[in-house]
Design an enzyme around this catalytic site. Structure first.
Site, short mmCIF file in Angstrom:
data_model
loop_
_atom_site.label_atom_id
_atom_site.label_comp_id
_atom_site.label_asym_id
_atom_site.label_seq_id
_atom_site.Cartn_x
_atom_site.Cartn_y
_atom_site.Cartn_z
N HIS A 43 1.62 2.31 -3.47
CA HIS A 43 0.71 3.36 -4.07
C HIS A 43 1.01 4.80 -3.62
CE1 HIS A 43 -0.97 -0.16 -5.83
NE2 HIS A 43 -1.78 -0.58 -4.86
N GLU A 81 0.84 -1.27 -0.03
CA GLU A 81 0.05 0.11 0.00
C GLU A 81 0.96 1.29 -0.01
OE1 GLU A 81 -2.99 -0.33 -0.75
OE2 GLU A 81 -3.38 -2.29 -0.27
#
Length: 409
Positions: A237, A234
């Site tokens: 990202h 994550e």
């Protein structure tokens, strides 16, 4: 590989049978209804993509000699009544997760030597694993007013309503915020693609995939997502990485040294798993931006690190430089705005080391209310805002975008 740029809110999820999946569309639609964040995001995207292209072209490709320290804040939003014993356990779990991030982003995790270096010569001779010269550190000084924390205490909150129903919290702007929450049985975590700490952005992570080991009551890392790699994914990202398959059949991820995948991978695939795309390359399913299990995710490519570093270079000035007891930032220049709050007249001081090319000021609804460009910028300037309210000033510099929250009383 060359790709179209995706600007969307990326969500990674888990099906009931233990697979990750994506829920992009709903969050992307939500972004359209947040005009302020869309304005800020669009501007950041343009600057970061240009910086990445410059790096690929050999321009502004500055070697990072000093470790960039990134201040981290961890928020356990569910823990409104945690005992001190449980808080201590959760503090240890937070440090455990940060330690995993440091190993993974520096390329010092054990799998690099035990697995990748064995597989690479025969199976991936043209691909090098990447490492970033960064260090994630839980902040311990100068905490936000009202946080209840004092100097020397780690920036770990319990029961704090981060964002008050939104995904951004200006109180914690300047930190890499990690928000641990119950995201349901389907979702592992999510982060905006190409985030900026100046927005009070965060990486959200579910309670059952935060950290490794036995965890704490209500926060037990659960197989197959029990090695802390969901947050590594994550945060990728947040650092402007797309999924390795480009979120499309034989899609692209804007990184040249990653093989073209026809789809995502799940579980722990065989090394002899090949893409059906042109050239049928061997798939790099151990890459952090794929969907395989934590035990089988263990590397970024050098090209992915170049992309992340280009984005980090553009946002590093928005990390709060005063919240670490031993400051050591690769870049230490910042725009100073005072008084803030004010009666509508703000003085802006710009260090000589920073060249501001443009200033855009948005109101809380995302409407542009003021533009200053090269013709009227200097080392000291004034911003005049006649109406009461909250505003965001975006300073576009040669190296990135610096965002300041302004309050008019």
């Amino acid at each position: 590989m060359k790709t179209k740029l995706l600007w969307c809110f990326l969500v990674v999820g888990m099906l009931t049978y233990g697979q990750r999946t994506c829920g992009t569309v709903h969050k992307m639609e939500q972004l359209q209804f947040n005009p302020l964040m869309k304005q800020l995001y669009d501007q950041q995207k343009l600057v970061s993509e240009q910086a990445y292209q410059n790096a690929l072209d050999g321009k502004n490709n500055q070697q990072i000699l000093n470790t960039i320290k990134i201040p981290v804040a961890v928020h356990y939003v569910l823990e409104t009544n945690a005992t001190e014993t449980k808080k201590n356990c959760l503090r240890s779990l937070a440090q455990n997760q940060v330690d995993i991030l440091n190993a993974d982003y520096k390329g010092l995790n054990v799998e690099i030597s035990t697995t990748w270096n064995v597989l690479k010569p025969t199976n991936y001779p043209a691909i090098n694993h990447g490492s970033m010269n960064v260090e994630f550190v839980i902040a311990d000084q100068n905490h936000p007013s009202g946080s209840g924390l004092i100097n020397g205490q780690k920036a770990i909150t319990f029961g704090y309503n981060f964002g008050n129903g939104t995904d951004f919290d200006s109180t914690w702007a300047g930190y890499l915020n990690l928000v641990v929450d119950n995201l349901g049985s389907q979702t592992l975590g999510y982060a905006y693609l190409g985030s900026n700490p100046g927005w009070g952005a965060a990486v959200f992570i579910n309670t059952f995939c935060f950290g490794s080991g036995s965890g704490c009551a209500g926060y037990a890392p659960t197989f197959p997502f029990n090695k802390g790699r969901t947050l590594t994914h994550e945060l990728g990202h947040y650092m402007n990485l797309n999924h390795i398959w480009g979120d499309a059949l034989c899609g692209n991820d804007l990184v040249a040294d990653t093989p073209v995948h026809h789809e995502e991978n799940y579980g722990c695939p065989s090394i002899n798993t090949f893409s059906t795309c042109t050239g049928t390359p061997r798939m790099l399913h151990m890459n952090y931006m794929d969907y395989t299990d934590d035990a089988c995710l263990y590397m970024f490519t050098a090209g992915q690190v170049t992309r992340m570093q280009s984005h980090l270079n553009n946002i590093v000035n928005n990390f709060n430089q005063t919240v670490l007891s031993n400051q050591s930032f690769e870049q230490s220049f910042d725009v100073v705005v005072y008084p803030n709050p004010s009666n509508g007249i703000f003085t802006v001081e710009v260090p000589t080391a920073i060249q501001v090319k443009k200033v855009l000021v948005f109101d809380a609804l995302g409407r542009e209310v003021l533009t200053l460009n090269n013709g009227n910028l200097s080392s000291q300037l004034q911003i005049n805002l006649p109406n009461k309210g909250i505003y965001y000033a975006s300073f576009e510099t040669e190296t990135g975008v610096i965002v300041k929250k302004l309050a008019v009383n």
